[in-house]
Design an enzyme around this catalytic site. Sequence first.
Site, PDB file in Angstrom:
ATOM      1  N   SER A 145       0.819  -1.221   0.000  1.00  0.00           N
ATOM      2  CA  SER A 145       0.000   0.000   0.000  1.00  0.00           C
ATOM      3  C   SER A 145       0.849   1.264   0.000  1.00  0.00           C
ATOM      4  CB  SER A 145      -0.927   0.025   1.223  1.00  0.00           C
ATOM      5  OG  SER A 145      -1.974  -0.871   1.042  1.00  0.00           O
ATOM      6  N   ASP A 388      -5.339   0.500  -4.459  1.00  0.00           N
ATOM      7  CA  ASP A 388      -3.885   0.465  -4.586  1.00  0.00           C
ATOM      8  C   ASP A 388      -3.410  -0.887  -5.115  1.00  0.00           C
ATOM      9  OD1 ASP A 388      -4.846  -0.677  -2.274  1.00  0.00           O
ATOM     10  OD2 ASP A 388      -3.471   0.358  -0.923  1.00  0.00           O
ATOM     11  N   HIS A 389      -4.217  -1.923  -4.830  1.00  0.00           N
ATOM     12  CA  HIS A 389      -3.878  -3.298  -5.240  1.00  0.00           C
ATOM     13  C   HIS A 389      -5.013  -4.206  -4.805  1.00  0.00           C
ATOM     14  CE1 HIS A 389      -3.286  -4.081  -1.019  1.00  0.00           C
ATOM     15  NE2 HIS A 389      -2.568  -2.969  -0.970  1.00  0.00           N
TER      16      HIS A 389
HETATM   17 ZN   LIG Z   1      -2.627  -4.892   2.461  1.00  0.00          ZN
END
Ligand SMILES: [Zn+2]
Length: 567
Positions: A145, A388-389
Site C-alpha cells: 500500500s 492500490d492493489h
Molecule cells: Zn494490504
Amino acid sequence: MSPNPPLFASDRRSSSSHSEERAAAEDTALLGNQRKDNSSPQQKSRFWREIGLFAWALIATAAVIVLAVYSQHQGSSGDGKKTSPKGKKNLIFMVSDGMGPASLSMTRSFRQFQSGLPIDDVLVLDQHFIGSSRTRSSNSLVTDSAAGATAFSCGMKSYNGAISKLPDHSSCGTVLEAAKRAGYMTGLVVTTSITDATPACFASHVDTRAEEDLIAQQEVGEHPLGRMVDLIFGGGRCHFLPNTTSESCRGDGRDITKLAREKYGWNYIDNRKDFDGIRSGSAVKLPLLGLFARYNFPYELDRRNMNDIYPSLDEMARTALNALEAATQDSDKGFFLMIEGSRIDHAGHGNDPAAQVNEVLAYDKAFASVLEFLDRSKTESVLVSTSDHETGGLSIARQLDPTYPEYLWYPEVLNNVSSTAEHSARRLASYVAAGSKNVESFIRKELVKKGLGIKDATDAEIKTIIAAPNSYSFASMISRRAQIGWSTHGHSAVDVNIYGTAGSERLNGNHENTEVGKFLRDYLDLNVDAITKELNEKEKAKSASTEETIRPLVEMHSMPDGIDDEL
Ligand SMILES: [Zn+2]
Ligand SMILES: *[C@@H]1O[C@H](CO)[C@@H](O)[C@H](O)[C@H]1NC(C)=O
Ligand SMILES: *[C@@H]1O[C@H](CO)[C@@H](O)[C@H](O)[C@H]1NC(C)=O
C-alpha cells in the site's frame, strides 16, 4: 439497503472542457483563414486597403482574446449551470484498499441475495466504472500500500514500503501538499490508523511505512513545509499518545495531540460523542483532528453493534465534505479530500469474505454520499475512486472436492455471519484470558454457531480452532462453506478498477497507477514539482546543518489474532 439512483451526469460529460477548447481553437483557425482571404488583392486604392487590413487585424485580435477568455472560463466551470467562482474546484479521491475486481462480483451477488434484488442489480460503484489500473511497484510485481499510495500522491513509482519517497530516498511532493500550498483545504478520512501507509503518503515523507510515530508528527505539522492537512478523521490514536499512557504505542514520551493543539492549532476530538457534536458540518472549526480508534476501526460487520463508539466511514465522509465545503465557502479555491475504505484490505489479508462484503458495501455507501455531494455542490467537482492493489487473490468459486467442481458459490453463508473472524478470535482470546471454563463449548455455541452462523461445525474444525485460536481458523470455516477461494494472505498483482465521475474521462481504459496520480494534480492545476524541489532543498539544508539522528524503527503492532498490518 435500497438501490441508489445512478448519477451518470452525461450532460456534464458532453460539454467537456476539451471539446469547448477544441471548438474555440477551430474558430480561431477559421478567423485566420478569413483574414488571409480578406487580404487577397483587390484593385482598390492602397489607402482603403490598409485601413481595411488594420481594422480587420484589430477585430481578429479582439476576437481571439474574447475566445481565449471564453474558452478558459468554459474549461473551468463545468456544465455552466453552477454558480461558484470560475476555476474553483473540489477533488475527492477515494481509495478502496485491497479491493480487486472479484470483491465487486462477490459483494454484488451478496447484496442481491441479502436484499432479494434482481440479477441485474448493481452497486453504485458499478455504475461509475471507467477503467483499470496496473499496480506494480518499482521493485516488485506485487505492490504494497505504501508504493501504491505513493503512485497516487506523487504520480511516481517507488519501492514497497516507501512513504512518498522515491527509489533514491529523496522525497517527492504530493498532490495534497501542492493543493494546500495553492490555497485548497485538505482532508484525510480513513478507517485504519491515520499513520498507515495510504493516508501517510499524502502528508508525510519517510523511508519505511513502519515509522508511524514520525508520520504522526508530520501529519499534524512537524513537516518540512509546516501543517499541510486541515481535517483528519481516522484511527491510530496510539501513535499520538505518550508512552507514559496505557493507550500508547509510541516509542517515546511525546504527546502529539498536545503538540497538535498547542503548536499547530488543531482542535482535537477522540470519541463518538464529540464527533456527533460537530455533525452539522458548518460548525466545524478547522484544523480538526479526530482520532476515534486506538488502532483500526472495527470491521463494519462488528462496528454496527458498536455504533455508539465508532462513526461509520459514510458518516465521516459526509461530515468531512460538509466541513470542507463550509470552510471553503468564501474561497476561490475548493478542497482536496482523500477517503479510504481501509479495511477491505484487512478482510483480504484475513481471508474473511463475510467481513469483506460488508466493508465493500460500506465503501459503496460512502461513494454514493460523495455523489450526492457532487450533485448538490455549486462547485465543479470530480470524484475518482480506485484501489492500490488487490488483496488475498480472491476467487469467487472454489473446488473443495477432487471430482469435477460445482458451478456455484453460497452468498447465504456470508449472510448468516454476524461477527467477523477477527472479532471471534478476539472474543476467544478474552474468554481464555479471563480464565473461563468450557472453552470448547464457548467456541462451538457462542462463536461458531451464533457468531459465524455455522450449525454443522465438525469436531476437527473445533479442534483446529483450539490448536490455532486465530482469525484464519474461523475465516476458513466461512470461506469453505461459501465456496470462496483465496490464494494468499498477502496482496496480488491483478489490475484493479477505476471509478470516476464526469471530468475524469482521461482515466478511461487501462492505466499505470501513476497516471491516476498525475490526473489528480492536473485536475487541480497543481505544481507538484515545485513542492518536490522545496522538500529536497529543505531536507538537504537540514541534513547539512544537523547530524542525522538515527531513530529506532517503531515496532509494527501485531494484531492480537496474529494478522499483522500489511507489509
Ligand atoms: Zn494490504
Ligand atoms: C518512553 O520514552 C522515553 C523517551 O522519550 C524512553 O526513555 C522510555 O524508555 C520509554 N518508556 C517506555 C516504557 O517505553
Ligand atoms: C442460514 O441461517 C438460516 C436461519 O437460521 C438457516 O435456515 C440456513 O440454513 C442458514 N444457511 C446456511 C447456508 O447455513
